[in-house]
Write an enzyme that holds these catalytic residues in place. Structure first.
Site, PDB file in Angstrom:
ATOM      1  N   GLY A  90       0.839  -1.194   0.000  1.00 32.57           N
ATOM      2  CA  GLY A  90       0.000   0.000   0.000  1.00 32.57           C
ATOM      3  C   GLY A  90       0.871   1.239   0.000  1.00 32.57           C
ATOM      4  N   GLN A 120       3.283   9.842   1.432  1.00 31.70           N
ATOM      5  CA  GLN A 120       4.575   9.134   1.491  1.00 31.70           C
ATOM      6  C   GLN A 120       5.484   9.506   0.319  1.00 31.70           C
ATOM      7  OE1 GLN A 120       2.605   5.124   2.341  1.00 31.70           O
ATOM      8  NE2 GLN A 120       4.496   4.936   3.519  1.00 31.70           N
ATOM      9  N   CYS A 138       6.131  -0.439   7.454  1.00 31.18           N
ATOM     10  CA  CYS A 138       5.776   0.778   6.716  1.00 31.18           C
ATOM     11  C   CYS A 138       6.980   1.207   5.899  1.00 31.18           C
ATOM     12  CB  CYS A 138       5.380   1.882   7.695  1.00 31.18           C
ATOM     13  SG  CYS A 138       4.894   3.416   6.877  1.00 31.18           S
ATOM     14  N   LEU A 139       6.730   1.574   4.657  1.00 30.37           N
ATOM     15  CA  LEU A 139       7.831   1.996   3.778  1.00 30.37           C
ATOM     16  C   LEU A 139       8.496   3.268   4.305  1.00 30.37           C
ATOM     17  CD1 LEU A 139       6.116   1.268   0.347  1.00 30.37           C
ATOM     18  CD2 LEU A 139       7.908  -0.078   1.476  1.00 30.37           C
ATOM     19  N   HIS A 196      -4.210   1.277   8.007  1.00 28.07           N
ATOM     20  CA  HIS A 196      -2.821   1.767   8.060  1.00 28.07           C
ATOM     21  C   HIS A 196      -2.659   2.946   7.085  1.00 28.07           C
ATOM     22  CE1 HIS A 196       1.724   1.010   7.928  1.00 28.07           C
ATOM     23  NE2 HIS A 196       1.521   1.759   6.851  1.00 28.07           N
ATOM     24  N   GLU A 197      -3.170   2.776   5.874  1.00 26.71           N
ATOM     25  CA  GLU A 197      -3.038   3.844   4.857  1.00 26.71           C
ATOM     26  C   GLU A 197      -3.845   5.076   5.254  1.00 26.71           C
ATOM     27  OE1 GLU A 197      -0.718   3.360   3.055  1.00 26.71           O
ATOM     28  OE2 GLU A 197      -0.600   1.187   3.029  1.00 26.71           O
ATOM     29  N   HIS A 204      -2.109   7.399   7.525  1.00 27.58           N
ATOM     30  CA  HIS A 204      -1.148   8.308   6.880  1.00 27.58           C
ATOM     31  C   HIS A 204      -1.829   9.627   6.494  1.00 27.58           C
ATOM     32  CE1 HIS A 204       2.571   6.029   6.475  1.00 27.58           C
ATOM     33  NE2 HIS A 204       1.931   4.968   6.000  1.00 27.58           N
TER      34      HIS A 204
HETATM   35  O1  GNR Z   1       4.098  -2.699   2.565  1.00 25.55           O
HETATM   36  C1  GNR Z   1       3.439  -2.554   3.588  1.00 25.55           C
HETATM   37  N1  GNR Z   1       3.127  -3.645   4.329  1.00 25.55           N
HETATM   38  C2  GNR Z   1       2.215  -3.632   5.372  1.00 25.55           C
HETATM   39  C3  GNR Z   1       2.150  -4.733   6.205  1.00 25.55           C
HETATM   40  C4  GNR Z   1       1.246  -4.779   7.238  1.00 25.55           C
HETATM   41  C5  GNR Z   1       0.396  -3.718   7.455  1.00 25.55           C
HETATM   42  C6  GNR Z   1       0.457  -2.601   6.651  1.00 25.55           C
HETATM   43  C7  GNR Z   1       1.358  -2.556   5.613  1.00 25.55           C
HETATM   44  S1  GNR Z   1       1.400  -1.169   4.583  1.00 25.55           S
HETATM   45  C8  GNR Z   1       3.062  -1.206   4.043  1.00 25.55           C
HETATM   46  C9  GNR Z   1       3.298  -0.142   2.987  1.00 25.55           C
HETATM   47  C10 GNR Z   1       3.117   1.225   3.613  1.00 25.55           C
HETATM   48  O2  GNR Z   1       3.925   1.754   4.318  1.00 25.55           O
HETATM   49  N2  GNR Z   1       1.985   1.828   3.393  1.00 25.55           N
HETATM   50  O3  GNR Z   1       1.713   3.012   3.966  1.00 25.55           O
HETATM   51 NI    NI Z   2       2.843   3.035   5.811  1.00 24.46          NI
END
Ligand code: GNR
Ligand code: NI
Length: 185
Positions: free
Chosen positions: A46, A51, A109-110, A151-152, A155
């Site tokens: 995601g 980001q 998270c990236l 999670h997204e 952000h």
């Molecule tokens: O790549 C991602 N893996 C992930 C694993 C578990 C819960 C959420 C994520 S999102 C993350 C990519 C990212 O940072 N998205 O904002």
């Molecule tokens: Ni993230």
């Protein structure tokens, strides 16, 4: 195609509250394409626009799960499990009714590279969002899709998964990240 640089902690832009998309134009389509290029290259499942430095309420998700195969009884399965791409775009997303039951998932998270921790979130949600043409959609989500969408969406409010941890655990993750950056340098 363009792979954009991904902001990492402690970049202050990751704390910005993103604003709604009002123009469903060519610029939006180009940004979404670049977001997919960036997410697949990372690789991640995601990505939120902030980001890559754009404070707009735009998310892309592709869980990239292994393809499901129907096998004849007794047939030996010796091929690699290929991944199917299911790219999904969420503009101006909202969560309607989060479940009372929670599920725990080890998140990454990236923007917090190579760090992982368990986060508790509502197990199922109803989501509403717009597509690239501005049409509204609504769907019940569960499992990894529900976790990833939440999670997204965090952000978009300037929140990272580490903000859900205790202060001690958050400090531990940030210390490990710092140490890793030093040894990589
Ligand atoms: O790549 C991602 N893996 C992930 C694993 C578990 C819960 C959420 C994520 S999102 C993350 C990519 C990212 O940072 N998205 O904002
Ligand atoms: Ni993230």
């Amino acid at each position: 195609m363009a792979i954009l640089p991904i902001l990492e902690v402690p970049d202050p832009r990751l704390k910005i509250i993103s604003t709604p998309v009002t123009e469903f134009d060519e610029g939006l389509k180009k940004l979404v394409e670049d977001m997919f290029d960036t997410m697949y290259d990372a690789p991640g499942i995601g990505l939120a626009a902030i980001q890559v430095g754009v404070p707009k309420r735009i998310l892309v998700i592709d869980l990239q799960e292994p393809a499901e195969h129907a096998h004849e009884h007794g047939e030996h399965c010796n091929h690699d499990h290929e991944v199917v791409r299911k790219p999904r775009i969420f503009i101006n997303p909202e969560i309607l009714d989060p479940s009372e039951d929670y599920s725990v998932y080890t998140e990454g998270c990236l923007s917090v590279p190579d760090q992982y921790a368990e986060v508790e979130r509502p197990a199922t949600i109803r989501a509403r969002w717009q597509d690239l043409d501005g049409n509204v959609h609504e769907e019940e989500m569960e499992g990894l899709m529900a976790t990833c969408l939440q999670h997204e969406m965090d952000h978009l409010e300037g929140i990272l998964f580490i903000d859900h941890l205790s202060r001690l655990k958050r400090q531990m993750v940030l210390k490990k990240l710092e140490k890793q950056r030093k040894t990589a340098a």
